[in-house]
Design an enzyme around this catalytic site. Structure first.
Site, short mmCIF file in Angstrom:
data_model
loop_
_atom_site.label_atom_id
_atom_site.label_comp_id
_atom_site.label_asym_id
_atom_site.label_seq_id
_atom_site.Cartn_x
_atom_site.Cartn_y
_atom_site.Cartn_z
N ARG A 12 -0.68 4.28 -9.67
CA ARG A 12 -1.64 5.36 -9.39
C ARG A 12 -2.56 4.94 -8.24
O ARG A 12 -2.66 3.77 -7.92
CB ARG A 12 -2.53 5.63 -10.62
CG ARG A 12 -1.82 6.25 -11.78
CD ARG A 12 -2.79 6.82 -12.81
NE ARG A 12 -3.50 5.80 -13.57
CZ ARG A 12 -4.83 5.66 -13.57
NH1 ARG A 12 -5.59 6.44 -12.84
NH2 ARG A 12 -5.39 4.71 -14.31
N ASN A 82 -4.06 -5.53 -6.84
CA ASN A 82 -4.81 -4.29 -6.65
C ASN A 82 -5.42 -3.76 -7.95
O ASN A 82 -6.42 -3.05 -7.90
CB ASN A 82 -3.86 -3.24 -6.04
CG ASN A 82 -4.39 -1.83 -6.18
OD1 ASN A 82 -5.25 -1.40 -5.40
ND2 ASN A 82 -3.90 -1.09 -7.18
N ASP A 88 -19.27 0.79 -15.50
CA ASP A 88 -20.59 0.77 -14.88
C ASP A 88 -21.72 0.95 -15.89
O ASP A 88 -21.62 1.76 -16.83
CB ASP A 88 -20.70 1.90 -13.85
CG ASP A 88 -19.74 1.72 -12.67
OD1 ASP A 88 -19.07 0.67 -12.60
OD2 ASP A 88 -19.68 2.63 -11.83
N GLN A 144 -23.42 -1.90 -11.03
CA GLN A 144 -22.11 -2.56 -10.91
C GLN A 144 -22.25 -4.08 -10.77
O GLN A 144 -21.53 -4.71 -9.99
CB GLN A 144 -21.33 -2.00 -9.72
CG GLN A 144 -20.79 -0.59 -9.96
CD GLN A 144 -19.68 -0.22 -9.00
OE1 GLN A 144 -19.65 -0.68 -7.87
NE2 GLN A 144 -18.76 0.63 -9.44
N TYR A 147 -18.79 -5.39 -11.66
CA TYR A 147 -17.76 -5.06 -10.67
C TYR A 147 -18.02 -5.80 -9.34
O TYR A 147 -17.11 -6.39 -8.75
CB TYR A 147 -17.77 -3.54 -10.46
CG TYR A 147 -16.73 -3.00 -9.52
CD1 TYR A 147 -15.43 -2.75 -9.97
CD2 TYR A 147 -17.02 -2.71 -8.19
CE1 TYR A 147 -14.47 -2.23 -9.11
CE2 TYR A 147 -16.08 -2.20 -7.33
CZ TYR A 147 -14.80 -1.96 -7.79
OH TYR A 147 -13.84 -1.44 -6.94
N PRO A 177 -12.03 -1.80 0.61
CA PRO A 177 -12.13 -0.36 0.85
C PRO A 177 -13.55 0.12 0.59
O PRO A 177 -14.25 -0.41 -0.29
CB PRO A 177 -11.17 0.25 -0.20
CG PRO A 177 -10.35 -0.90 -0.72
CD PRO A 177 -11.22 -2.11 -0.56
N1 LIG Z 1 -11.14 4.12 -5.33
C1 LIG Z 1 -12.04 3.53 -4.57
O1 LIG Z 1 -12.90 4.16 -3.94
C2 LIG Z 1 -12.05 2.03 -4.44
C3 LIG Z 1 -12.95 1.46 -3.55
C4 LIG Z 1 -12.95 0.08 -3.37
C5 LIG Z 1 -12.07 -0.69 -4.09
N2 LIG Z 1 -11.21 -0.12 -4.97
C6 LIG Z 1 -10.30 -0.99 -5.69
O2 LIG Z 1 -8.96 -0.59 -5.45
C7 LIG Z 1 -8.15 -0.88 -6.59
C8 LIG Z 1 -7.44 0.38 -7.03
O3 LIG Z 1 -8.40 1.36 -7.35
P1 LIG Z 1 -7.97 2.88 -7.64
O4 LIG Z 1 -9.17 3.70 -7.34
O5 LIG Z 1 -6.68 3.18 -6.98
O6 LIG Z 1 -7.79 2.82 -9.24
P2 LIG Z 1 -7.09 3.87 -10.23
O7 LIG Z 1 -6.77 5.13 -9.51
O8 LIG Z 1 -7.97 3.91 -11.42
O9 LIG Z 1 -5.70 3.13 -10.60
C9 LIG Z 1 -5.76 1.91 -11.24
C10 LIG Z 1 -4.38 1.30 -11.37
O10 LIG Z 1 -4.56 -0.02 -11.91
C11 LIG Z 1 -3.85 -0.12 -13.14
N3 LIG Z 1 -4.59 -1.01 -14.03
C12 LIG Z 1 -5.85 -0.91 -14.49
N4 LIG Z 1 -6.13 -1.93 -15.31
C13 LIG Z 1 -5.02 -2.70 -15.38
C14 LIG Z 1 -4.67 -3.87 -16.09
N5 LIG Z 1 -5.53 -4.48 -16.91
N6 LIG Z 1 -3.40 -4.36 -15.94
C15 LIG Z 1 -2.50 -3.76 -15.13
N7 LIG Z 1 -2.79 -2.65 -14.42
C16 LIG Z 1 -4.03 -2.12 -14.56
C17 LIG Z 1 -3.73 1.29 -13.66
O11 LIG Z 1 -2.67 1.40 -14.62
P3 LIG Z 1 -2.64 2.62 -15.70
O12 LIG Z 1 -2.26 3.84 -14.91
O13 LIG Z 1 -1.63 2.22 -16.68
O14 LIG Z 1 -4.03 2.71 -16.23
C18 LIG Z 1 -3.48 2.03 -12.35
O15 LIG Z 1 -2.14 1.87 -11.95
C19 LIG Z 1 -9.10 -1.44 -7.64
O16 LIG Z 1 -9.07 -2.85 -7.63
C20 LIG Z 1 -10.46 -0.94 -7.19
O17 LIG Z 1 -11.49 -1.77 -7.66
C21 LIG Z 1 -11.18 1.23 -5.16
#
Ligand SMILES: NC(=O)c1ccc[n+]([C@@H]2O[C@H](COP(=O)([O-])OP(=O)(O)OC[C@H]3O[C@@H](n4cnc5c(N)ncnc54)[C@H](OP(=O)(O)O)[C@@H]3O)[C@@H](O)[C@H]2O)c1
Length: 240
Positions: A12, A82, A88, A144, A147, A177
């Site tokens: 995702r 990732n 939070d 956070q 985080y 990001p």
């Molecule tokens: N979105 C932003 O604005 C943003 C900004 C800066 C950094 N980030 C970082 O980018 C990364 C991805 O974020 P996102 O927004 O794409 O997140 P997301 O849409 O919530 O997707 C999270 C993904 O990580 C998996 N996941 C969560 N916990 C896990 C675990 N314990 N073991 C294995 N897989 C796990 C989820 O699997 P399930 O589907 O099975 O739950 C899903 O595939 C994260 O590290 C986040 O901190 C995001």
């Protein structure tokens, strides 16, 4: 034979975009996820990318999952750590459980993901490690503490791995990001989201594909001398 890439949290959001972009660039890709089987099945149906379920917070599960990926696809050349979560709360309300969940997933999860793959990379004298950190690991963020600590820790991990891996042909880099349009960000109340966008000079959220393109570059042969770096992709919201 194409190189093999593992993307944790690859079913995702940003991880799915990374996995898809790596596949388009010619790599053989495995995407890990935690528990959302429906999203993973949909992702596989749409992309043809195999998904593997394990919890990155669990070392033994990570080791076993990675062994399965390598048995199916071959040795992992590229790993994108990732997977990440948020829990939070303002510090005075943050529970030890919220602290530990985020530390275990976002920080220990990176150790658990890279550690089982690292010896093989060293032996084969090639590897690419990319860790998805965050703007909030660079600047901190209200509510956070947990985080931000993990995402700042990610930067320490890649700077250290870079020094350890350089002679073995392994690079380790981080991407920070800014705010990206994924479920993680779309889940925050609209009012908060509007105020976030107002603080981004680009005037918009980033797209997951914009992060994916950074990863495709960092794992390429062309990026072999880029090691221990942090790429900020945040629409000019914050400069280090
Ligand atoms: N979105 C932003 O604005 C943003 C900004 C800066 C950094 N980030 C970082 O980018 C990364 C991805 O974020 P996102 O927004 O794409 O997140 P997301 O849409 O919530 O997707 C999270 C993904 O990580 C998996 N996941 C969560 N916990 C896990 C675990 N314990 N073991 C294995 N897989 C796990 C989820 O699997 P399930 O589907 O099975 O739950 C899903 O595939 C994260 O590290 C986040 O901190 C995001």
């Amino acid at each position: 034979m194409s190189k093999v890439a593992l993307v944790t949290g690859g079913s995702r959001g940003i991880g799915a975009a990374i996995a898809t972009a790596l596949k388009s660039a010619g790599y053989t890709v495995a995407a890990n996820y935690a528990g959302n089987d429906d999203a993973a099945a949909k992702f596989t149906a749409e992309t043809g990318i195999k998904t593997y379920k394990w919890n990155v917070a669990d070392y033994d599960a990570s080791k076993a999952g990675i062994a399965q990926v390598e048995a199916d696809l071959g040795p992992i050349d590229i790993v994108v750590a990732n997977a990440g979560i948020t829990r939070d709360a303002p510090f005075h309300k943050m529970t030890p459980e919220q602290w530990h969940q985020v530390i275990d997933t976002n920080l220990t999860g990176v150790f658990n993901t890279v550690h089982p793959i690292w010896p093989g990379m060293r032996e084969r004298k090639f590897g690419r490690v990319v860790v998805i950190s965050s703007i909030n690991g660079q600047k901190g963020q209200f509510a956070q503490v947990n985080y931000a600590a993990t995402k700042a820790g990610d930067l320490g991990i890649v700077k250290s791995l870079a020094q350890e891996g350089a002679r073995a042909g392994i690079t380790a880099n981080a991407i920070c990001p800014g705010y990206i349009a994924t479920e993680m960000v779309m889940a925050v109340p609209e009012k908060v989201r509007d105020s976030i966008i107002a603080g981004i000079p680009a005037g918009r959220l980033g797209e997951p594909e914009e992060i994916a393109r950074c990863v495709v570059f960092l794992v390429s042969d062309d990026a072999g001398f880029i090691n221990g770096s942090t790429i900020s992709a945040n629409g000019a919201q914050f400069f280090v």
